[in-house]
Enzyme design. Structure first.
Site, PDB file in Angstrom:
ATOM      1  N   PRO A   1       1.709  -6.969   6.674  1.00 19.54           N
ATOM      2  CA  PRO A   1       2.033  -8.246   7.317  1.00 19.54           C
ATOM      3  C   PRO A   1       0.840  -9.186   7.535  1.00 19.54           C
ATOM      4  O   PRO A   1       1.001 -10.245   8.110  1.00 19.54           O
ATOM      5  CB  PRO A   1       2.610  -7.810   8.666  1.00 19.54           C
ATOM      6  CG  PRO A   1       1.875  -6.547   8.974  1.00 19.54           C
ATOM      7  CD  PRO A   1       1.651  -5.860   7.654  1.00 19.54           C
TER       8      PRO A   1
ATOM      9  N   CYS B   1      -1.604   4.234   5.771  1.00 13.72           N
ATOM     10  CA  CYS B   1      -1.427   4.615   7.167  1.00 13.72           C
ATOM     11  C   CYS B   1      -0.637   5.928   7.192  1.00 13.72           C
ATOM     12  O   CYS B   1       0.426   6.033   7.800  1.00 13.72           O
ATOM     13  CB  CYS B   1      -0.704   3.520   7.943  1.00 13.72           C
ATOM     14  SG  CYS B   1      -0.742   3.827   9.725  1.00 13.72           S
TER      15      CYS B   1
END
Length: 453
Positions: free
Chosen positions: A263, A382
């Site tokens: 994002p 992640c």
């Protein structure tokens, strides 16, 4: 029934029924309900706490109800989960936790379900949290299952975490990691380098030179007031971006690419660093909605940052030998961010990993092809899952042979850090850096650096 509990219940229903994301839905629900600061905090704790400990609570509910949770109506089950969380993990008085949960069931579902909820919750309220943990552990058929039940993680995630820790000789930290995943993370801020200063009266984070924590108040107000030059960002995410920008001095005129930018948090750090050193940054994000978030993330940075909307593999293959630094923040299972996205642990499965690792391998290989000679790609996930980290890098290195070499991401992260990081060497001899919630207080970010020879 309090408004905070109703907001939490409605959010849980949306998560379980419509695959909604709590971190996106809950703030809007709190705003619509006009909750006070205290009630907003309660709704947040109830929602996230219940989602994090859902596996443990389901085991307890199954024992108390003397039936499988699969046999309980989903709406009733969510009301029970909220009640159990209040009974076993908050300071809410037992009678209030039971009464509020029963009233919720009665209001939403009717008298019959409310009577069932009342009986189950009163049974649970008779024993202490420690007694319930012992009882749950005794139902396990293996040590992995025991850890999964007690720490509320699917067994496959427990095993993946154990292997990832064992890869650096730290398998004995498994329970500390599982426990850390169930603790609400503190909000971490980043002041974009060269564009914002870390306030003098705040607490600096331990490692990132950009990071700090507010003493209180709404972080979004701080972000808005700074026009996005101060932003909410996990410290691990900050370090992942800085590992690419600071592993070696930047030459003026370098071209950089953020290949999977949404994002936009890491994109903003790259953009600020590029501006400070005379580099040019481009960004790409396949999802139009997330591409919009990237544009918003860099709106406060006084430079032109084009954002394309293509498959990252196609985008990289269309620009061979072009870039000096590329960030591949690849789509992954997200197992490293279970503290802040607790529903992910219940949505992902081992079957998701092969497709993601294939995509990750394609993105990293394409990025290497888009590098100019001597250029470096940072491969970031992640997730600590070895199939999404070490295995991907090893596969790409086999494919590229002598045309690509690995740099030490551990050294790069240490160079970017203002504190001393505990980053043990990987047993496979790679230079990969792995951050951990229990050890560093960050998301479990994996960072590798590959250079095109």
């Amino acid at each position: 029934m309090s408004q905070a509990r109703r907001v939490a219940f409605d959010t849980l229903r949306a998560v379980h029924e419509s695959d909604a994301y709590a971190n996106l839905l809950l703030p809007k629900a709190i705003e619509r309900a006009g909750l006070s600061t205290a009630d907003a905090g309660l709704a947040t704790e109830l929602t996230y706490g219940t989602l994090r400990r859902q596996g443990t609570y389901d085991a307890i509910i199954g024992i108390a109800a003397e039936r499988s949770v699969l046999e309980i109506d989903p709406e009733v089950l969510d009301a029970l989960r909220l009640g159990v969380h209040q009974l076993l993990a908050t300071r809410v008085a037992s009678h209030a936790a039971v009464n509020e949960s029963v009233e919720l069931a009665r209001t939403v579902l009717g008298r019959g379900p409310a009577g069932f909820a009342n009986a189950v919750l009163r049974r649970i309220a008779r024993d202490t949290p420690g007694e319930w943990m012992t009882r749950v552990a005794e139902t396990a058929r293996s040590d992995d299952e025991r850890l999964g039940l007690v720490y509320s993680h699917p067994v496959w995630v427990v095993r993946a975490f154990r292997r990832a820790l064992a890869a650096e000789g730290r398998a004995d930290e498994l329970e500390a990691l599982l426990s850390a995943d169930n603790i609400s993370p503190r909000v971490t801020m980043a002041a974009l380098p060269g564009l914002a200063e870390v306030p003098a009266d705040v607490r600096r984070t331990a490692y990132s030179p950009l990071g700090f924590r507010l003493g209180g108040g709404d972080p979004e107000a701080t972000v808005t007031a700074s026009e996005g030059r101060v932003r909410v960002q996990d410290e691990g995410s900050q370090l992942a971006a800085l590992a690419l920008t600071r592993f070696a001095p930047v030459r003026s005129g370098e071209r950089w690419l953020d290949l999977c930018a949404g994002p936009g948090g890491k994109t903003a750090v790259l953009a600020a660093e590029a501006l400070a050193h005379g580099a040019r940054l481009e960004a790409n994000e396949i999802s139009p909605a997330r591409a919009g978030l990237v544009r918003r993330a860099v709106a406060g940075i006084p430079s032109d940052i084009p954002v394309s909307e293509q498959d990252g593999r196609v985008r990289a293959e269309a620009a061979p030998g072009t870039y000096d630094r590329i960030l591949v923040d690849a789509p992954c299972t997200g197992l490293g961010a279970l503290r802040r996205r607790p529903e992910a642990r219940w949505r992902k499965s081992p079957a998701d990993v092969p497709e993601l690792s294939s995509l990750q391998t394609g993105l990293l290989s394409a990025a290497l092809g888009a590098l100019a000679p001597g250029g470096v790609v940072a491969y970031v996930t992640c997730s600590p899952h070895l199939a999404e980290t070490a295995a991907v890098v090893a596969e790409v290195r086999r494919e590229w042979g002598a045309a690509a070499t690995e740099l030490s991401a551990r050294d790069a992260v240490a160079t970017a850090s203002v504190g001393e990081l505990d980053l043990p060497a990987q047993k496979d001899g790679s230079g990969r850096a792995q951050l951990w919630p229990h050890r560093h207080g960050t998301d479990a970010m994996s960072i590798s650096l590959l250079q095109r020879v």
